[in-house]
Enzyme design. Structure first.
Site, PDB file in Angstrom:
ATOM      1  N   LYS A 283       0.810  -1.219   0.000  1.00  0.00           N
ATOM      2  CA  LYS A 283       0.000   0.000   0.000  1.00  0.00           C
ATOM      3  C   LYS A 283       0.839   1.262   0.000  1.00  0.00           C
ATOM      4  CE  LYS A 283      -4.354  -1.867   1.357  1.00  0.00           C
ATOM      5  NZ  LYS A 283      -5.623  -1.739   2.022  1.00  0.00           N
TER       6      LYS A 283
ATOM      7  N   LYS B  67      -4.711 -11.102  -6.109  1.00  0.00           N
ATOM      8  CA  LYS B  67      -5.956 -11.262  -5.345  1.00  0.00           C
ATOM      9  C   LYS B  67      -7.045 -10.324  -5.872  1.00  0.00           C
ATOM     10  CE  LYS B  67      -6.274  -8.615  -1.306  1.00  0.00           C
ATOM     11  NZ  LYS B  67      -7.039  -8.273  -0.138  1.00  0.00           N
TER      12      LYS B  67
ATOM     13  N   LYS C  21     -10.787  -4.878  -3.678  1.00  0.00           N
ATOM     14  CA  LYS C  21     -11.731  -3.776  -3.820  1.00  0.00           C
ATOM     15  C   LYS C  21     -11.022  -2.514  -4.272  1.00  0.00           C
ATOM     16  CE  LYS C  21     -13.191  -3.721   0.759  1.00  0.00           C
ATOM     17  NZ  LYS C  21     -12.698  -3.491   2.132  1.00  0.00           N
TER      18      LYS C  21
END
Ligand code: ATP
Ligand code: LTN
Length: 341
Positions: free
Chosen positions: A119, A202, A205
């Site tokens: 991130k 993966k 969202k």
């Protein structure tokens, strides 16, 4: 609150309100939360809004996604009477215990977290301090309830291990046996649902491509179109699961089918052996729509009455605080704080 940690089973898990709930969240998390509720285990589920702001969130949008996630929990089958459902920021103990853990955990532990590296990207110096300290808050979420079991998807395993390290270091540093060692519960066929565009990533969202994921609120046509366009290879389906070893995209689709239909992977392989994707994909779309349509319909109904959702979250927070308050008070006492009010 005695020091010997009570080892009665208690489940805790959280999901971030950051928009676009996916089929991965449903299969890897929500569906399994409902299963644990149905087994009658004491369960606490949290909309982790404080985790969400580790990256920028537009305030008005955040309010909406918190309510939407609460609606998704309920629409998926979480009964706010039997389980406890609340949003994190309404129970201040999370932040208070996280601070204590910030002083127990080491900075180096945080830099090693894969999610932080992913991130923060290249710009670690410019990411929020909260993003780095995030696992301390997650440890506080779990340990504030003396939770023993934490159902999560595969990607969260490292954070639960860190939670155990923090619990152990706290117990060791203060010479107590206060916090239990929570176990990650990562089981079932769909602990890692992959992107529809890249079978090695993966389903997320936060992926910029909406085509990479199935959102829980997608309508039937959108779901069918996304599955039709999902990346695959030109070969028909083989007879066995092992035959898919080198075919990540095909494996992912079969896996989703198995998880939703309740059949084993082998049974799904037997049913579709030798069939082309032009046959398998519409069948898959049908099982996905059959499961998600009633849930998204119920979500829409719930979201028509946001005041009721807020009432449910408020009541959940009160019940959560009843468990958390004595645990936090004892943790403060162990640390040596003076409490006189
Ligand atoms: P992002 O995709 O932005 O990293 P996230 O979906 O991983 O976010 P959360 O929404 O907080 O983050 O995750 C909630 C739960 O859903 C976690 O237990 C996580 O492991 C699980 N989960 C998320 N994506 C998947 C997936 N693709 N497959 C299985 N489980 C998943
Ligand atoms: N870090 C998790 C969300 C999360 C969580 C938790 C999961 C926050 N606190 C406590 C389980 C238990 C994520 O990003 N999916």
């Amino acid at each position: 609150m005695s020091d010997a940690a009570p080892r009665t089973p208690r489940v805790f898990s959280g999901i971030q309100p950051s928009g676009n709930l996916t089929l991965g969240n449903y299969l890897g998390a929500l569906r399994r939360f409902v299963e644990s509720q149905e087994r009658g285990v004491d369960s606490v589920y949290c909309v982790v809004d404080m985790h969400a702001i580790t990256v920028w969130q537009e305030p008005e949008k955040l309010r909406g996604t918190i309510r939407e996630l609460a609606a998704a929990f309920i629409a998926s089958g979480i009964d706010p009477e039997r389980s406890i459902l609340f949003n994190q920021s309404q129970v201040s103990g999370h932040a208070e215990l996280a601070w204590i853990f910030n002083c127990v955990a080491r900075i180096g532990w945080m830099y090693r977290m894969t999610q932080f590296k992913d991130k923060a990207g290249k710009n670690t110096e410019n990411s929020s301090l909260g993003l780095l300290a995030y696992p301390s808050l997650m440890a506080a979420d779990i340990l504030l309830y003396h939770a023993t079991h934490v159902p999560v998807g595969e990607d969260q395993k490292q954070h639960i291990e860190l939670t155990r390290d923090i619990a152990a270091k706290f117990n060791h540093d203060y010479g107590v046996d206060f916090f239990p060692m929570p176990e990650p519960v990562i089981e079932g066929t769909a602990t890692r649902v992959m992107s529809l565009r890249d079978g090695t990533k993966k389903m997320s969202k936060s992926d910029p491509s909406d085509q990479s994921r199935i959102n829980m609120t997608d309508d039937a046509d959108t779901i069918a179109a996304k599955i039709r366009k999902a990346r695959t290879d030109p070969e028909p389906l083989p007879e066995t699961w092992e035959g898919l070893a080198e075919r990540p995209e095909a494996r992912n689709l079969v896996n989703i089918y198995a998880a939703l239909s309740g059949e084993t992977r082998e049974a799904v392989m037997a049913q579709f052996a030798g069939k082309a994707f032009s046959v398998f994909k519409p069948a898959l779309a049908e099982v996905v729509v059959a499961r998600l349509a009633p849930i998204s319909g119920r979500m829409r109904d719930l979201l028509a009455d946001p005041a009721e959702i807020d009432r449910i979250l408020g009541r959940g927070a009160e019940r959560a605080a009843e468990i958390a308050d004595p645990i936090l008070a004892r943790a403060k006492e162990i640390v040596g704080f003076v409490q006189s009010r």
